[in-house]
Design a protein around this motif. Structure first.
Motif, PDB file in Angstrom:
ATOM      1  N   SER A 284       0.996  -1.662  -0.091  1.00  0.00           N
ATOM      2  CA  SER A 284      -0.146  -0.248   0.170  1.00  0.00           C
ATOM      3  C   SER A 284       0.867   1.282   0.230  1.00  0.00           C
ATOM      4  O   SER A 284       0.998   2.124  -0.770  1.00  0.00           O
ATOM      5  N   ILE A 285       2.061   1.414   0.255  1.00  0.00           N
ATOM      6  CA  ILE A 285       2.694   2.834   0.624  1.00  0.00           C
ATOM      7  C   ILE A 285       3.773   2.851  -0.240  1.00  0.00           C
ATOM      8  O   ILE A 285       3.627   3.841  -0.957  1.00  0.00           O
ATOM      9  N   TYR A 286       4.315   1.434  -0.812  1.00  0.00           N
ATOM     10  CA  TYR A 286       5.443   1.929  -2.117  1.00  0.00           C
ATOM     11  C   TYR A 286       4.677   2.099  -3.279  1.00  0.00           C
ATOM     12  O   TYR A 286       5.179   1.795  -4.459  1.00  0.00           O
ATOM     13  N   PHE A 287       2.910   1.290  -3.405  1.00  0.00           N
ATOM     14  CA  PHE A 287       3.126   0.439  -4.875  1.00  0.00           C
ATOM     15  C   PHE A 287       1.105   1.591  -5.425  1.00  0.00           C
ATOM     16  O   PHE A 287       1.090   1.716  -6.198  1.00  0.00           O
ATOM     17  N   PHE A 288       0.795   1.385  -4.393  1.00  0.00           N
ATOM     18  CA  PHE A 288      -0.549   2.176  -4.407  1.00  0.00           C
ATOM     19  C   PHE A 288      -1.114   3.792  -3.388  1.00  0.00           C
ATOM     20  O   PHE A 288      -1.498   4.004  -3.237  1.00  0.00           O
ATOM     21  N   GLY A 289       0.210   4.278  -3.466  1.00  0.00           N
ATOM     22  CA  GLY A 289       0.649   5.542  -3.084  1.00  0.00           C
ATOM     23  C   GLY A 289      -0.497   6.011  -2.286  1.00  0.00           C
ATOM     24  O   GLY A 289      -0.810   6.721  -1.387  1.00  0.00           O
ATOM     25  N   GLY A 290      -0.211   4.930  -1.414  1.00  0.00           N
ATOM     26  CA  GLY A 290      -0.175   5.087   0.189  1.00  0.00           C
ATOM     27  C   GLY A 290       0.450   5.811   1.442  1.00  0.00           C
ATOM     28  O   GLY A 290      -0.009   6.566   2.350  1.00  0.00           O
ATOM     29  N   ARG A 291       1.961   6.054   0.378  1.00  0.00           N
ATOM     30  CA  ARG A 291       2.633   6.569   1.725  1.00  0.00           C
ATOM     31  C   ARG A 291       2.708   7.916   1.622  1.00  0.00           C
ATOM     32  O   ARG A 291       2.243   9.156   2.885  1.00  0.00           O
ATOM     33  N   TYR A 292       2.056   8.846   0.937  1.00  0.00           N
ATOM     34  CA  TYR A 292       1.481  10.809   1.018  1.00  0.00           C
ATOM     35  C   TYR A 292      -0.096  10.479   0.727  1.00  0.00           C
ATOM     36  O   TYR A 292      -0.813  12.030   1.123  1.00  0.00           O
ATOM     37  N   ARG A 293      -0.765   9.787   0.656  1.00  0.00           N
ATOM     38  CA  ARG A 293      -2.419   9.397   1.041  1.00  0.00           C
ATOM     39  C   ARG A 293      -2.943  10.663   1.987  1.00  0.00           C
ATOM     40  O   ARG A 293      -3.640  10.693   1.915  1.00  0.00           O
ATOM     41  N   ARG A 294      -1.833   9.168   3.480  1.00  0.00           N
ATOM     42  CA  ARG A 294      -2.926   9.885   4.835  1.00  0.00           C
ATOM     43  C   ARG A 294      -2.083  11.187   5.212  1.00  0.00           C
ATOM     44  O   ARG A 294      -2.174  11.941   5.377  1.00  0.00           O
ATOM     45  N   LEU A 295      -0.760  11.663   4.376  1.00  0.00           N
ATOM     46  CA  LEU A 295      -0.226  13.668   4.581  1.00  0.00           C
ATOM     47  C   LEU A 295      -1.610  14.388   3.929  1.00  0.00           C
ATOM     48  O   LEU A 295      -2.139  14.640   4.375  1.00  0.00           O
TER      49      LEU A 295
ATOM     50  N   ILE B 200       3.411  17.332  -2.186  1.00  0.00           N
ATOM     51  CA  ILE B 200       2.060  17.444  -1.705  1.00  0.00           C
ATOM     52  C   ILE B 200       1.698  18.757  -0.567  1.00  0.00           C
ATOM     53  O   ILE B 200       0.382  19.065  -0.928  1.00  0.00           O
ATOM     54  N   LEU B 201       2.803  19.380  -0.055  1.00  0.00           N
ATOM     55  CA  LEU B 201       2.439  20.552   0.888  1.00  0.00           C
ATOM     56  C   LEU B 201       2.058  21.781  -0.034  1.00  0.00           C
ATOM     57  O   LEU B 201       0.572  22.136   0.294  1.00  0.00           O
ATOM     58  N   THR B 202       2.678  21.642  -0.692  1.00  0.00           N
ATOM     59  CA  THR B 202       1.952  22.904  -1.982  1.00  0.00           C
ATOM     60  C   THR B 202       0.718  22.753  -2.770  1.00  0.00           C
ATOM     61  O   THR B 202       0.348  23.266  -3.289  1.00  0.00           O
ATOM     62  N   GLN B 203       0.660  21.515  -2.588  1.00  0.00           N
ATOM     63  CA  GLN B 203      -0.442  20.943  -3.531  1.00  0.00           C
ATOM     64  C   GLN B 203      -1.962  21.165  -2.473  1.00  0.00           C
ATOM     65  O   GLN B 203      -2.848  21.220  -2.724  1.00  0.00           O
ATOM     66  N   TYR B 204      -1.598  20.389  -1.371  1.00  0.00           N
ATOM     67  CA  TYR B 204      -2.854  20.630  -0.177  1.00  0.00           C
ATOM     68  C   TYR B 204      -2.911  21.248   0.827  1.00  0.00           C
ATOM     69  O   TYR B 204      -3.607  20.919   1.624  1.00  0.00           O
ATOM     70  N   GLY B 205      -1.865  22.193   0.702  1.00  0.00           N
ATOM     71  CA  GLY B 205      -1.650  22.587   2.247  1.00  0.00           C
ATOM     72  C   GLY B 205      -2.449  23.491   1.840  1.00  0.00           C
ATOM     73  O   GLY B 205      -3.016  24.415   1.273  1.00  0.00           O
TER      74      GLY B 205
END
Length: 397
Positions: free
Chosen positions: A107-118, A140-145
């Protein structure tokens, strides 16, 4: 200053970035509300002490990334059976934990899980200022912050000729308000690439935790190295360098503090060079142990291939220990003043480095003078100076 600063980091385990995050949070805790968001919980408590008034949140309550990194390193070396044995050692017969971690890593490495929770975290919370510690997080910060939040990137690594890495930093940082670099050379370099963009580059060096109260007298024939035992630190080269001291029958002892994936390979290499009575591995140690070791050392040795800043050099200087480094470590060139507080060795010349070590071990008065010069220089990086720079940028100046 009535503001809330949130620092986003991958983890709070071993590492220079993690140490700097802890130092900065502790430094600013009286002036601003601080919280830290870490992706992974590698250890029960942060390796570097963090004031209890600083809140710490983990997006993943797991050490899976640490295990995945370990397994990947074995696979890259072709050690398939050793990798399987390591997996068994980690999990034994706990099949549920094994399958849980396997699917979590997918989930973390192949399905975008690493950044989903952030992304979810950034949408649900609001800080006045966000500090990203890696360029991937900055993207991620500039897109979702929140648009009204002030966004800062903190780049610790030197691209060391890797133009793809440099391009990624520029692309992921261009919509930040500020990008903090830890060296003057990098600040000038990135600012040229980012002229005309929203983001401004700012130089703020890493800092010492405090002014060390003691100073080495450089009388003992001890050499010290401190840091993660990883490939970029050039530790196999360090063993080859000190082998030259043994061949010339120079009495010495090399203390290596730190841990990492190369420890067993390094221990075997030391054994193959018949240096086991000269070289000692101490593993990870607390500050009090390191302080005592520095006080009894006459040379600090750095053999890194690349180093964006080199905080350990400053710590050694602050303890009055002269430093020797290869000039391939870019950060060393910014800190070491040749023949004044240490020596820079060009072209990774092992013989020249060995000669300089022997010279200092045999001339303690010279070593002491270099150490005193280093002590004076290192005081430019004490918290009081660096704090003022950070408060200025947090005010948006």
């Amino acid at each position: 200053m009535n503001k809330h600063l949130e620092i986003i980091v991958f983890h709070l385990g071993y590492g220079g970035i993690e140490q700097m995050v802890s130092n900065l949070a502790n430094l600013l805790k009286e002036d601003i509300k601080i919280s830290i968001v870490a992706f992974y919980k590698l250890y029960e408590t942060p390796i570097f002490q963090i004031d209890p008034r600083i809140s710490v949140t983990y997006l993943y309550n797991t050490d899976v990334p640490l295990k995945v990194k370990k397994y990947n390193q074995l696979l890259r070396k072709g050690k398939v059976f050793k990798m399987i044995a390591t997996v068994f050692q980690d999990y034994k017969f706990h099949l549920f934990s094994l399958f849980h971690d396997f699917f979590l890593s997918c989930s973390i490495y192949f399905f975008g899980g690493r950044y989903r929770r952030l992304k979810k975290h950034l949408k649900q919370t609001k800080a006045d200022v966000y500090l990203s510690t890696r360029h991937e997080i900055s993207k991620i910060l500039t897109q979702y912050g929140k648009e009204e939040s002030f966004k800062i990137g903190w780049e610790h690594n030197h691209y060391h000729g890797d133009m793809d890495y440099k391009k990624a930093v520029v692309n992921h940082s261009q919509d930040l308000n500020r990008l903090v670099l830890v060296s003057r050379e990098l600040t000038h370099d990135y600012q040229q690439d980012m002229n005309g963009l929203k983001c401004q580059c700012v130089y703020i060096p890493n800092m010492l935790s405090y002014d060390f109260p003691y100073i080495s007298n450089c009388q003992e024939k001890r050499i010290v190295m401190i840091g993660r035992l990883e490939q970029e630190k050039g530790l196999f080269d360090a063993i080859d360098v000190v082998k030259r001291l043994q061949e010339r029958m120079i009495p010495f002892h090399l203390d290596i503090v730190g841990d990492g994936p190369l420890r067993k390979d390094l221990e075997k290499y030391v054994c193959s060079k018949n240096l086991t009575s000269y070289v000692q591995f101490h593993g990870f140690q607390q500050r009090t142990f390191i302080e005592q070791l520095l006080v009894h050392s006459s040379v600090y040795l750095m053999t890194s291939f690349t180093e964006s800043f080199g905080l350990v050099l400053l710590e050694a200087m602050n303890a009055g220990v002269p430093v020797i480094a290869f000039d391939s470590a870019e950060g060393a060139k910014e800190l070491i003043q040749n023949d004044h507080n240490g020596y820079l060795i060009q072209n990774r010349d092992f013989n020249q480095m060995a000669d300089r070590i022997i010279y200092l071990l045999n001339n303690p008065n010279v070593a002491m003078q270099l150490g005193k010069n280093g002590k004076e220089f290192s005081r430019n990086f004490l918290p009081v100076s660096v704090k003022a720079m950070w408060l200025s940028i947090l005010r948006g100046e």
